[in-house]
Design a protein around this motif. Structure first.
Motif, PDB file in Angstrom:
ATOM      1  N   ARG A 124       0.815  -1.214   0.000  1.00  0.00           N
ATOM      2  CA  ARG A 124       0.000   0.000   0.000  1.00  0.00           C
ATOM      3  C   ARG A 124       0.849   1.265   0.000  1.00  0.00           C
ATOM      4  O   ARG A 124       0.558   2.230  -0.712  1.00  0.00           O
TER       5      ARG A 124
ATOM      6  N   GLU B  87       0.579   4.079  -2.886  1.00  0.00           N
ATOM      7  CA  GLU B  87       0.144   5.446  -2.570  1.00  0.00           C
ATOM      8  C   GLU B  87       1.117   6.468  -3.151  1.00  0.00           C
ATOM      9  O   GLU B  87       0.700   7.497  -3.696  1.00  0.00           O
TER      10      GLU B  87
ATOM     11  N   ARG C 122      -2.189  -7.056  -7.373  1.00  0.00           N
ATOM     12  CA  ARG C 122      -2.207  -6.256  -6.150  1.00  0.00           C
ATOM     13  C   ARG C 122      -2.623  -4.814  -6.449  1.00  0.00           C
ATOM     14  O   ARG C 122      -3.318  -4.187  -5.653  1.00  0.00           O
TER      15      ARG C 122
ATOM     16  N   PHE D 211      -5.795  -2.855  -4.897  1.00  0.00           N
ATOM     17  CA  PHE D 211      -5.572  -1.554  -4.251  1.00  0.00           C
ATOM     18  C   PHE D 211      -6.551  -0.511  -4.789  1.00  0.00           C
ATOM     19  O   PHE D 211      -7.213   0.209  -4.020  1.00  0.00           O
TER      20      PHE D 211
ATOM     21  N   ASP E 172     -10.221  -1.262  -3.814  1.00  0.00           N
ATOM     22  CA  ASP E 172     -10.465  -0.959  -2.412  1.00  0.00           C
ATOM     23  C   ASP E 172     -10.635   0.547  -2.205  1.00  0.00           C
ATOM     24  O   ASP E 172     -11.492   0.980  -1.430  1.00  0.00           O
ATOM     25  N   ARG E 173      -9.841   1.342  -2.929  1.00  0.00           N
ATOM     26  CA  ARG E 173      -9.987   2.801  -2.811  1.00  0.00           C
ATOM     27  C   ARG E 173     -11.334   3.271  -3.346  1.00  0.00           C
ATOM     28  O   ARG E 173     -11.979   4.157  -2.768  1.00  0.00           O
TER      29      ARG E 173
ATOM     30  N   HIS F  91      -8.898   1.612   2.419  1.00  0.00           N
ATOM     31  CA  HIS F  91      -7.619   2.291   2.620  1.00  0.00           C
ATOM     32  C   HIS F  91      -6.542   1.839   1.667  1.00  0.00           C
ATOM     33  O   HIS F  91      -5.368   2.102   1.870  1.00  0.00           O
ATOM     34  N   GLY F  92      -6.917   1.113   0.618  1.00  0.00           N
ATOM     35  CA  GLY F  92      -5.903   0.853  -0.390  1.00  0.00           C
ATOM     36  C   GLY F  92      -5.455  -0.571  -0.537  1.00  0.00           C
ATOM     37  O   GLY F  92      -4.395  -0.830  -1.075  1.00  0.00           O
TER      38      GLY F  92
ATOM     39  N   ASP G 243      -1.382  -4.839   2.107  1.00  0.00           N
ATOM     40  CA  ASP G 243      -0.273  -4.245   2.846  1.00  0.00           C
ATOM     41  C   ASP G 243       1.039  -4.673   2.205  1.00  0.00           C
ATOM     42  O   ASP G 243       1.085  -5.573   1.387  1.00  0.00           O
TER      43      ASP G 243
END
Length: 321
Positions: free
Chosen positions: A241, A245, A301, A305, A308-309, A314-315, A318
């Motif tokens: 993540r 980001e 992945r 990510f 999920d956003r 939150h992205g 992990d």
């Protein structure tokens, strides 16, 4: 496109006899790979490495692609057009830092640092009035280090940092020179480039092997090839993540769409630049990372990510970075 000039060690017989004469510029030697480029009449930038030229981005080694993207994004084409009669006669040369033997602060060090500017015999020059870029007329030569630094700044790029300027050669003792701190990491420089204004240049190496053009993977000669790393495990570590980001913020800042492919491509390139992992093909580098499988895992992945956003999370996955 002009080639890189020789850069011998100061103790090498090939070093110019008059290098340590006059006034010297001392520049930080950056651990990475040489990258050069020129602009054609249409404004298209063409890139090359120390030896080869790259017909397109796919031909550029992964670790150097962030530098190519950075130059394309930042380079002021109009400034070059106003400064010279023949923009295609100017070659910009520099280094793309990536993880070989030195671990830089990758969030701070630019993807490209300019070291030299070659102006061909037909380059011509502008006057530099009203603060415009001034490249200067030339019969075909590299510009002095102070002029090259100003040219890079004039076209929107960072020149390699100077450790000292206008040092009188009589006051400079290479054998007694204290190792300075790097501008780009918590530690000493990889080496020092010594230049005079007549074109002479040489290096003082602080780290063995830096700048010698080899693979830079730290293996001893004759050592057994390690087993290739598992691409899925690497993606779990390096495509988390935090890294997504950062890449997403860069895409948004540049006004580029945040697609799965864009996020995955920039992530793979960042991993190639910032880690000592070796990306290759089975035939040429059996111990290297399987690039296609690694990218496929990063794509999965990256998709999770972004999904999920969009769902207000939150992205997604992990990761260590």
């Amino acid at each position: 496109m002009h080639r890189f000039p020789p850069l011998p060690d100061l103790d090498d017989p090939e070093a110019p006899d008059d290098l340590l004469e006059g006034h010297l510029w001392l520049l930080e030697l950056i651990d990475g790979t040489g990258l050069r480029f020129s602009m054609d009449d249409s404004g298209l930038l063409r890139f090359g490495g120390p030896d080869a030229t790259y017909p397109d981005l796919d031909a550029v080694p992964l670790a150097l692609r962030p530098a190519v993207r950075h130059v394309r994004d930042r380079f002021d084409r109009d400034a070059l057009r106003e400064a010279v009669a023949d923009p295609a006669g100017v070659t910009f040369l520099g280094v793309a830092p990536h993880s070989r033997r030195i671990d830089y602060d990758w969030d701070r060090i630019p993807p490209f640092l300019g070291t030299d500017v070659w102006v061909g015999a037909d380059g011509g020059g502008a006057t530099g009035a009203d603060g415009r870029l001034e490249i200067g007329a030339s019969d075909g030569a590299f510009r002095p280090p102070d002029a090259a630094a100003a040219i890079f700044e004039g076209v929107g790029l960072d020149p390699v940092n100077a450790l000292a300027r206008e040092v009188n050669a009589r006051d400079f003792d290479p054998d007694g020179y204290a190792v300075p701190a790097s501008a780009w990491r918590d530690g000493p420089v990889a080496g020092v480039v010594v230049r005079n204004k007549r074109g002479g240049r040489g290096t003082i190496a602080m780290e063995a092997g830096v700048g010698d053009g080899d693979a830079g993977d730290g293996r001893a000669r004759g050592a057994r090839e390690p087993d290739p790393p598992d691409p899925d495990d690497l993606a779990a570590v390096h495509a988390g993540r935090g890294r997504f980001e950062g890449v997403l913020a860069t895409l948004e800042r540049r006004g580029e769409p945040a697609t799965v492919d864009a996020l995955a491509d920039r992530t793979v390139e960042a991993v190639a630049r910032e880690t000592p992992l070796r990306f290759g093909e089975e035939q040429t580098d059996p111990a290297g990372v399987d690039t296609a499988r690694f990218r496929a895992s990063v794509v999965e992945r990256a998709r999770a990510f972004l999904d999920d956003r969009r769902d207000g999370g939150h992205g997604g996955p992990d990761g260590a970075k």
